[in-house]
Structures are given as C-alpha cells and as structure tokens.
Design an enzyme around this catalytic site. Sequence first.
Site, PDB file in Angstrom:
ATOM      1  N   TYR A  58      -1.740  -1.291  10.741  1.00 36.91           N
ATOM      2  CA  TYR A  58      -1.882  -1.527   9.295  1.00 36.91           C
ATOM      3  C   TYR A  58      -0.727  -0.897   8.519  1.00 36.91           C
ATOM      4  O   TYR A  58      -0.087  -1.554   7.688  1.00 36.91           O
ATOM      5  CB  TYR A  58      -3.228  -0.981   8.802  1.00 36.91           C
ATOM      6  N   SER A  97       0.867  -1.181   0.000  1.00 41.45           N
ATOM      7  CA  SER A  97       0.000   0.000   0.000  1.00 41.45           C
ATOM      8  C   SER A  97       0.901   1.227   0.000  1.00 41.45           C
ATOM      9  O   SER A  97       2.069   1.140   0.418  1.00 41.45           O
ATOM     10  CB  SER A  97      -0.868   0.004   1.267  1.00 41.45           C
TER      11      SER A  97
HETATM   12  N1  LIG Z   1      -8.778  -0.817  -0.857  1.00 38.36           N
HETATM   13  C1  LIG Z   1      -7.793   0.004  -0.599  1.00 38.36           C
HETATM   14  O1  LIG Z   1      -7.969   1.232  -0.480  1.00 38.36           O
HETATM   15  C2  LIG Z   1      -6.377  -0.535  -0.487  1.00 38.36           C
HETATM   16  C3  LIG Z   1      -5.314   0.370  -0.583  1.00 38.36           C
HETATM   17  C4  LIG Z   1      -4.025  -0.110  -0.470  1.00 38.36           C
HETATM   18  C5  LIG Z   1      -3.786  -1.453  -0.302  1.00 38.36           C
HETATM   19  N2  LIG Z   1      -4.836  -2.312  -0.210  1.00 38.36           N
HETATM   20  C6  LIG Z   1      -4.527  -3.732   0.007  1.00 38.36           C
HETATM   21  O2  LIG Z   1      -5.094  -4.482  -1.050  1.00 38.36           O
HETATM   22  C7  LIG Z   1      -5.297  -5.828  -0.623  1.00 38.36           C
HETATM   23  C8  LIG Z   1      -6.686  -6.284  -1.039  1.00 38.36           C
HETATM   24  O3  LIG Z   1      -7.633  -5.519  -0.335  1.00 38.36           O
HETATM   25  P1  LIG Z   1      -8.991  -5.005  -0.987  1.00 38.36           P
HETATM   26  O4  LIG Z   1      -8.918  -3.526  -1.041  1.00 38.36           O
HETATM   27  O5  LIG Z   1      -9.295  -5.742  -2.224  1.00 38.36           O
HETATM   28  O6  LIG Z   1      -9.978  -5.360   0.202  1.00 38.36           O
HETATM   29  P2  LIG Z   1     -11.224  -6.383   0.278  1.00 38.36           P
HETATM   30  O7  LIG Z   1     -12.200  -6.069  -0.795  1.00 38.36           O
HETATM   31  O8  LIG Z   1     -11.655  -6.325   1.705  1.00 38.36           O
HETATM   32  O9  LIG Z   1     -10.558  -7.787  -0.041  1.00 38.36           O
HETATM   33  C9  LIG Z   1      -9.764  -8.453   0.891  1.00 38.36           C
HETATM   34  C10 LIG Z   1      -9.630  -9.893   0.479  1.00 38.36           C
HETATM   35  O10 LIG Z   1      -8.857 -10.578   1.487  1.00 38.36           O
HETATM   36  C11 LIG Z   1      -9.621 -11.716   1.942  1.00 38.36           C
HETATM   37  N3  LIG Z   1      -9.327 -11.968   3.340  1.00 38.36           N
HETATM   38  C12 LIG Z   1      -9.526 -11.144   4.395  1.00 38.36           C
HETATM   39  N4  LIG Z   1      -9.203 -11.741   5.548  1.00 38.36           N
HETATM   40  C13 LIG Z   1      -8.783 -13.000   5.205  1.00 38.36           C
HETATM   41  C14 LIG Z   1      -8.312 -14.108   5.944  1.00 38.36           C
HETATM   42  N5  LIG Z   1      -8.200 -14.050   7.291  1.00 38.36           N
HETATM   43  N6  LIG Z   1      -7.974 -15.250   5.291  1.00 38.36           N
HETATM   44  C15 LIG Z   1      -8.098 -15.325   3.943  1.00 38.36           C
HETATM   45  N7  LIG Z   1      -8.521 -14.290   3.183  1.00 38.36           N
HETATM   46  C16 LIG Z   1      -8.856 -13.146   3.805  1.00 38.36           C
HETATM   47  C17 LIG Z   1     -11.083 -11.309   1.742  1.00 38.36           C
HETATM   48  O11 LIG Z   1     -11.915 -12.446   1.564  1.00 38.36           O
HETATM   49  P3  LIG Z   1     -12.794 -13.136   2.704  1.00 38.36           P
HETATM   50  O12 LIG Z   1     -13.483 -12.042   3.468  1.00 38.36           O
HETATM   51  O13 LIG Z   1     -13.709 -14.013   1.891  1.00 38.36           O
HETATM   52  O14 LIG Z   1     -11.833 -13.914   3.526  1.00 38.36           O
HETATM   53  C18 LIG Z   1     -10.979 -10.580   0.394  1.00 38.36           C
HETATM   54  O15 LIG Z   1     -10.958 -11.508  -0.658  1.00 38.36           O
HETATM   55  C19 LIG Z   1      -5.069  -5.829   0.893  1.00 38.36           C
HETATM   56  O16 LIG Z   1      -3.793  -6.354   1.181  1.00 38.36           O
HETATM   57  C20 LIG Z   1      -5.129  -4.353   1.255  1.00 38.36           C
HETATM   58  O17 LIG Z   1      -4.375  -4.048   2.401  1.00 38.36           O
HETATM   59  C21 LIG Z   1      -6.128  -1.890  -0.305  1.00 38.36           C
END
Ligand SMILES: NC(=O)c1ccc[n+]([C@@H]2O[C@H](COP(=O)([O-])OP(=O)(O)OC[C@H]3O[C@@H](n4cnc5c(N)ncnc54)[C@H](OP(=O)(O)O)[C@@H]3O)[C@@H](O)[C@H]2O)c1
Length: 262
Positions: free
Chosen positions: A153, A140
């Site tokens: 985080y 991130s």
């Molecule tokens: N969205 C943003 O603004 C942003 C910005 C920078 C970086 N990121 C990073 O991008 C990555 C993806 O996030 P996203 O934005 O796509 O969020 P998201 O829509 O909440 O997706 C997160 C994914 O991780 C899975 N997950 C969560 N807890 C888990 C666990 N304990 N075991 C296995 N799977 C798990 C969730 O699936 P289940 O709930 O089905 O387990 C989901 O598929 C993350 O690493 C996040 O830190 C996001």
Amino acid sequence: MTARRITLITGASGGIGADLARVFASRGHDLALVARNAQKLEALADEIQGSGKPRPIVIALDLAVPGACAGLAEALAANDAGVEILVNNAGFGLAGLAQGYDPAEQIEITDLNIRALTELTLRFLPGIIAARGRILNVASIAAFLPGPGMAVYYASKAYVVSFSAALGAELAASGVSVTALCPGITRTGFQERARIDAAGLASLPGMSAMAVAEAGYAGLMAGRRRVVPGLANKLLVKLLPFVPNALLLPLVLRFQARRRAA
Ligand SMILES: NC(=O)c1ccc[n+]([C@@H]2O[C@H](COP(=O)([O-])OP(=O)(O)OC[C@H]3O[C@@H](n4cnc5c(N)ncnc54)[C@H](OP(=O)(O)O)[C@@H]3O)[C@@H](O)[C@H]2O)c1
C-alpha cells in the site's frame, strides 16, 4: 464534442470519494460516479439530484479487473459524456506483513491503486487536455515513507505522488493541473477493508472525509501540485525527510503491527 463535460470520480460509493462527489456537485460540476456497489452509487446520485443538481451518471464496475477502464470509457461514450476533471480516488490497502497475505490479494492493490489510476489518466488525457481540465489523484501521507506492515500500500501511494508530479510538469504548458491529495488517517470504510483494528484506531486522531474532500477540491482548483490536509499531517510530511530509515522502519513496523486486527 460530447454533450456532457463531466467530473469522473472513482471510489464514489463511500468515504472520501462520496464526499468529493458532494463537494463537486455543490460547486456546480456535472458528475459520473464509479465504484463496485451500484446501490450506494444510486443512493448518492438520488441525494445529489434531490439537492437540485443534475443527476450524476452511475457506472458500477470493479476497476481492479482487466478491461474495466475500457468498459468505463464505453459507458461514458454511451452517455455522450467526456471527462473534463478526473478524480482517481478508488484505492485500498491491507494491514499486515506482506508474507501473511495471498499474493493475489496484494496484486489487487497495485491493480487498483496503480494500474487503474494510470490507465484512466492516460486514456482520458487527450480529452482533459482539449477541455483544459484537471486531475486529482488521491495518494496518502503513506507516500512519503516505506511502510513495513503495509508495504504494498505505502509503495503504491509513493507511485501516485511521483506519477502525479511528473505528469503535472509535462502538462504545465497545456493548462492542465495535476494534484496529489495526501490525507492522513481519515474515518472511512478504509480501515475495515484494510483489516485494521477499530479499537486501536480509536485512540488516534483522524480527519473527517468531508474535511479531506474540501481540502482536495480547494487545492485542485488552485492548481496545487500536492495537498496534505490537516496541520499534524503537514508537519509529519515536513519532518519525515530528516528521520533516518534505520529509525523510521522499526517504528512504522511496530505502529502497523499494533493496528492489525486479530
Ligand atoms: N481513510 C484513510 O485513512 C486514508 C488515508 C490516506 C489515503 N486514503 C485513500 O483515500 C482513497 C479513498 O479511500 P477511503 O478512505 O474513502 O476508503 P473507503 O471508504 O474504503 O472508500 C474506497 C472507495 O473505493 C471503492 N473501491 C474499492 N475497490 C474498488 C474497485 N476494485 N473498483 C472500483 N471501486 C473500488 C469503494 O467502493 P466499492 O466498495 O463500492 O467498490 C469506495 O467507494 C483511497 O485511495 C485511499 O487509499 C485513505
């Protein structure tokens, strides 16, 4: 030798991970999808199969639980599948002061964002080296500054960038590339799980998960060490080293305090 050489994508049930799965599948990669929500993973596997691609292997498990990575390795072996490309995408954060949360909730962040990412990488590394594969770790822009108001985080993502760069240097001679994907605000389920106020977020610019996934895929395949999608995010990351912490920390604290849902 395993029969299937797969791209393993964690956190593929939604958001950036689901779009990474769509992008990898559209470029001809055979996939294994991991997350807790089996229904969403099966629906995505149906969608990918429906587009004429091989049906991804679906493995539903909680990666934050001890022993999960070993279970994942067993499930892949049972499918006669070996990891060629590893995409460590699963992650989450919690908005608010560290003292305001149950410590166990915050340790779950390090269990998933740091421990599981590291364990999967180390566990599958010999096979990835043998296949001259690749590793994509989703970090991130939070990696590039301390994050009061989301302290655990931000620190977890600094670990991901540091670990990825160091491992990439170690693996340079092996032909394996390690890429850290560093998105800024992206519209996904992340904000709801982090308990970020949706109304506060509406006024901020954000990228689509698909745009982030496309940038991550292109950077990975080009063997880049770091990918920061979006011009504003790129500028921010370039400018941050010139801003003193005395100025930065109160600004981030105020920004994060405003985002926390009541
Ligand atoms: N969205 C943003 O603004 C942003 C910005 C920078 C970086 N990121 C990073 O991008 C990555 C993806 O996030 P996203 O934005 O796509 O969020 P998201 O829509 O909440 O997706 C997160 C994914 O991780 C899975 N997950 C969560 N807890 C888990 C666990 N304990 N075991 C296995 N799977 C798990 C969730 O699936 P289940 O709930 O089905 O387990 C989901 O598929 C993350 O690493 C996040 O830190 C996001």
